[in-house]
Write an enzyme that holds these catalytic residues in place. Structure first.
Site: not given
Ligand code: NAP
Length: 422
Positions: A163, A230, A284, A308
């Site tokens: 971002y 992640k 995930d 987000d």
């Protein structure tokens, strides 16, 4: 901001009321603090008027008139354009630095003005690095089977990651130079038609966010802080985020926390009384777990992109955008704002749901330590929904419920607050 000389062109701080200041790393909040507000565009003026009324009522009821917010209007968006000829005047940023806390309505994202988004510009200019997004379930129509367990607060990093806006289009001169550099220096080959983005995640950026989340957990008696990452794939960005976040927990909050490893290695799987569990989940899995076992999660700390996704998911679980509150906070400054935009189709029609703005206001009250008033607001929203007193966005999912206008719903909340406060 000691010794800093504030200077304003077209606004003046109100004469009554006192400034919130910082002493020994803590906010010092007087009983009559000056709080800035920015109405915003579209439905902004209607929902902000509602939020201010509800906040005032809750403060009056909770503290029996001993405390009162002194409001100061600052300008951004269309209203600022009329007064200043620009969308985000320096006065407004300076004003928020002066008051330290503010609440804003949504702002239209201007097209072709040099701003990617006014909201992002405010966050950047004031270094508001933590996007705090709670999920509340008050019995509103919600798609989630376990909605009554949905009570999360997401701390999303606001300044780094993909971002940060460091990216170049496929075919650009910049992308070509970067491709060449990567090839020459590291033997890495990228396709010629690849767009390129850079994902910076720093120890500094991660640790100040984690610190804020843990401080919040301690202050508001939350039980679990989960690091979402992640890191199994993006080892030196998201993996490092995980490592650096644990580092803060263990080095700076030792007496307050137990890590998941310690829970099993030292405590036989039984959480010691009064401690906060710090654990981590791969992104995930995390996105699934808040659906399949929401009771295990509480505060979730995430880098920008993961944050987000999960904050929108969390709000969708409990029925979506009209209820979704938020706040952007820095070390001391905080600007509360709803997650939704200006909903232009409802602008000026007295039809918008002001709850997200109102709950953002409650978050701001929590932030300044006026949690009795904040809780009164949340209880009132809960009670209003129980009584089927809701605006059209919720009423349309509830059988036989007559929708209230924004103003009628606001009056209803004021009445309920009086009732609840006795
Ligand atoms: P939006 O303003 O959030 O509205 C999308 C839809 O969400 C509305 O049509 C409405 O759905 C529902 N909705 C949102 N807020 C509501 C409320 N308070 N009460 C009832 N329903 C509500 O998103 P958008 O239309 O994509 O964006 C409009 C403008 O807002 C754009 O300029 C955008 O850039 C800006 N924006 C600003 C912010 C911000 O200031 N933080 C955030 C997002 C977007 P139904 O049509 O189903 O009733």
């Amino acid at each position: 901001m000691d010794g800093y000389e504030f200077s304003f062109k077209k606004v003046r701080p109100p004469e009554e009321g006192e400034r919130i200041t910082v002493k020994d790393g803590k906010l010092l909040v007087p009983d009559n603090p000056i709080v800035a507000f920015i109405e915003g565009d579209g439905i902004g003026p209607e929902i902000m008027a509602s939020a201010r009324k509800v906040m005032d009522k809750a403060v009056e009821a909770a503290y029996k008139g001993k405390r009162r917010i002194v409001w100061w209007e600052l300008y951004a968006g269309e209203k600022a354009m009329k007064i200043y000829g620009e969308l985000l005047p320096q006065d407004t940023l300076e004003g928020i630095k002066y008051t330290l806390v503010a609440i804003k309505g949504p702002l239209t994202t201007p097209v072709g003005t040099g701003y990617r988004s006014l909201n992002v510009a405010i966050r950047k200019a004031l270094e508001l690095y933590a996007n705090i997004r709670p999920t509340y379930y008050f019995g509103q129509p919600a798609p989630h089977k376990y909605a009554e367990h949905d009570n999360f607060i997401i701390f999303r990093e606001n300044t780094e990651d993909l971002y940060a806006g460091i990216e170049w289009p496929a075919g650009s001169e910049e992308a070509r130079k970067i491709r060449e550099f990567l090839k020459k220096e590291f033997g890495i080959e990228l396709r010629e038609d690849a767009g390129i983005g850079i994902k910076p995640i720093s120890r500094f950026g991660t640790q100040r966010l984690m610190r804020k989340a843990l401080q919040w957990a301690i202050k508001f008696n939350r039980k679990v802080v989960t690091i979402m990452h992640k890191g199994n794939i993006m080892k030196y960005t998201e993996g490092a985020f995980r490592e650096w976040a644990y580092e803060v927990a263990v080095n700076e909050f030792r007496d307050y926390i137990v890590t998941e490893d310690e829970l099993y290695s030292k405590y036989g799987g039984k959480m010691p009384e009064g401690k906060i569990l710090v654990n981590d989940r791969i992104a995930d899995n995390m996105l699934q777990q808040i659906i399949t076992r929401p009771w295990d999660y509480d505060i979730i700390v995430a880098p920008n992109v993961n944050g987000d996704y999960i904050s929108d998911e969390a709000n969708a679980l409990v029925g979506g955008i009209g209820m979704a509150a938020g706040m952007n906070a820095g070390d001391y400054m905080a600007v509360a704002e709803p997650v939704h935009g200006t909903a232009p189709k409802y602008a000026g029609k007295d039809l918008a749901n002001p709850t997200a703005e109102i709950l953002s206001g409650a978050l701001l009250l929590d932030y300044i330590g006026w949690s009795e008033a904040a809780q009164l607001i949340r209880n009132a929203v809960h009670e209003a929904i129980k009584r089927n007193k809701v605006t059209q966005d919720l009423a349309r999912h509830m059988e036989g419920v007559k929708p209230l206008k924004t103003s009628e719903y606001t009056e209803e909340l004021l009445k309920i607050i009086e009732e609840l406060a006795g």
